[in-house]
Design an enzyme around this catalytic site. Structure first.
Site, PDB file in Angstrom:
ATOM      1  N   GLY A   1     -47.906  34.542  -2.274  1.00 16.33           N
ATOM      2  CA  GLY A   1     -46.458  34.739  -2.194  1.00 16.33           C
ATOM      3  C   GLY A   1     -46.086  36.187  -1.991  1.00 16.33           C
ATOM      4  O   GLY A   1     -45.135  36.681  -2.588  1.00 16.33           O
TER       5      GLY A   1
ATOM      6  N   THR B   1     -42.502  38.661   0.186  1.00 13.31           N
ATOM      7  CA  THR B   1     -41.203  39.126  -0.289  1.00 13.31           C
ATOM      8  C   THR B   1     -41.258  39.357  -1.804  1.00 13.31           C
ATOM      9  O   THR B   1     -42.226  38.984  -2.462  1.00 13.31           O
ATOM     10  CB  THR B   1     -40.098  38.097   0.054  1.00 13.31           C
ATOM     11  OG1 THR B   1     -38.818  38.646  -0.248  1.00 13.31           O
ATOM     12  CG2 THR B   1     -40.284  36.810  -0.736  1.00 13.31           C
TER      13      THR B   1
ATOM     14  N   TYR C   1     -39.150  23.657 -14.390  1.00 12.08           N
ATOM     15  CA  TYR C   1     -39.602  25.037 -14.212  1.00 12.08           C
ATOM     16  C   TYR C   1     -40.291  25.530 -15.490  1.00 12.08           C
ATOM     17  O   TYR C   1     -41.375  26.134 -15.423  1.00 12.08           O
ATOM     18  CB  TYR C   1     -38.416  25.938 -13.881  1.00 12.08           C
ATOM     19  CG  TYR C   1     -38.783  27.401 -13.721  1.00 12.08           C
ATOM     20  CD1 TYR C   1     -39.471  27.835 -12.594  1.00 12.08           C
ATOM     21  CD2 TYR C   1     -38.448  28.341 -14.694  1.00 12.08           C
ATOM     22  CE1 TYR C   1     -39.821  29.173 -12.431  1.00 12.08           C
ATOM     23  CE2 TYR C   1     -38.790  29.678 -14.540  1.00 12.08           C
ATOM     24  CZ  TYR C   1     -39.467  30.089 -13.417  1.00 12.08           C
ATOM     25  OH  TYR C   1     -39.822  31.413 -13.262  1.00 12.08           O
TER      26      TYR C   1
END
Length: 334
Positions: free
Chosen positions: A45, A48, A200
């Site tokens: 990842g 960004t 999450y």
């Protein structure tokens, strides 16, 4: 003198003090000046946000950096940016979609074949509070990307990491793990009404349980693994929450957000620290809140749950079939 004018020196002092206060509250810069000249580092990842800034920080310190991302156009652009800023030309983009077990296996096979050594794996990629999406393999998206994808990736790269020891694995979790609960009866939210916040939190609790169990299994190998909460950062990760776009948040909570919400650069400091700090050599199975080691939630310390989660995760990702030696042998003692 106009009584409404503030002398530049006073204004400068005030601004400087405010910035120092923000750095203090948000955690500050990596205290280690150590370099990692020639060491190979994978950051997932990394196109960004925190991942890109972590890759940039490590490229500055001389690492051979591999950006592992789903969107190759953004990944190539990030690699080019980092090479330009750091003048380190050993920064490369590779395709990795953590929502696809096939992509993870292909990435790991390519790394194993092409890289002589892998010294550091930074499991950074994540999705946060997205709608009820599923991965290519049918996993709930947050569990699949944040945890299961990294679980498989890490296991597939363990032989390379062990051969490159001393080596390190850094797993990005979150303070949100304290509200997490591992529901073994419905890990993928197939039976309950979907709660994106709870999903999450479950994924981030799973990351710490994985870290604890993996550390136990890696004792004596020269490979360490630690988890961290990088802090709340202003990145694309929060795009589904609306927290930065809310007029109420901006007006009422603006000063608080300014103090507590980190820039990606500041939020990358804990990951950088765990990668480079010489004083952390041999430290494993720990949880860091920013730059400080702390005890995680009691649920994250449950060894029985950690072992059960490992076994279930291996079953879900097909690890026993694809990488049986690591599951049934040294890493899964009877």
């Amino acid at each position: 003198m106009n009584r409404y004018l503030v002398p530049v020196s006073v204004l400068g002092t005030a601004v400087g003090g405010a910035v120092l206060l923000k750095d203090y509250v948000a955690g500050g810069a990596c205290p280690s000046k150590a370099t990692i000249q020639g060491k190979t580092v994978i950051v997932t990842g990394a196109n960004t946000g925190i991942g890109k800034q972590t890759a940039l920080e490590l490229a500055r310190r001389g690492g051979n950096i591999i950006l592992a991302c789903r969107d190759m156009e953004k990944c190539e652009a990030a690699a080019k940016d980092i090479r330009g800023v750091t003048l380190n030309h050993h920064v490369n983009a590779r395709h990795l979609d953590l929502a696809s077990l096939k992509s993870i296996r292909e990435f790991a096979a390519k790394i194993t074949e092409e890289e002589q050594q892998v010294h550091v794996l930074v499991n950074n990629a994540a999705v946060m509070r997205c709608p009820h999406w599923t991965t290519e393999d049918g996993f709930e998206m947050q569990l699949g990307v944040n945890y299961l994808g990294h679980f498989l990736l890490t296991n597939l790269l363990l032989d390379k990491l062990k051969a490159s020891a001393p080596s390190r694995i850094i797993n990005l979790s979150s303070l949100a793990h304290v509200a997490g609960r591992i529901d073994f009866d419905d890990l993928n939210w197939e039976k309950r009404k979907y709660d994106t916040k709870a999903a999450y939190c479950q994924s981030k609790l799973a990351v710490i349980l994985f870290t604890k169990e993996l550390s136990r299994r890696l004792q004596g190998t020269g490979v360490t693994v630690n988890a961290l909460h990088p802090g709340v950062a202003r990145t694309e990760l929060g795009r589904h929450t609306g927290m930065y776009n809310s007029a109420f948040s901006s007006f009422m909570l603006g000063p608080i957000f300014w103090l507590l919400v980190k820039s990606p650069q500041l939020a990358a400091q804990p990951s950088t620290y765990l990668v480079v700090a010489e004083e952390l050599e041999g430290v494993s199975g720990k949880y860091f809140d920013g730059l400080k080691e702390k005890a995680p939630a009691p649920e994250a310390e449950d060894e029985e749950v950690a072992r059960r989660l490992w076994a279930e995760s291996a079953r879900l990702v097909g690890l026993e079939m694809s990488h049986g030696s690591s599951v049934r042998g040294e890493l899964l003692p009877k």
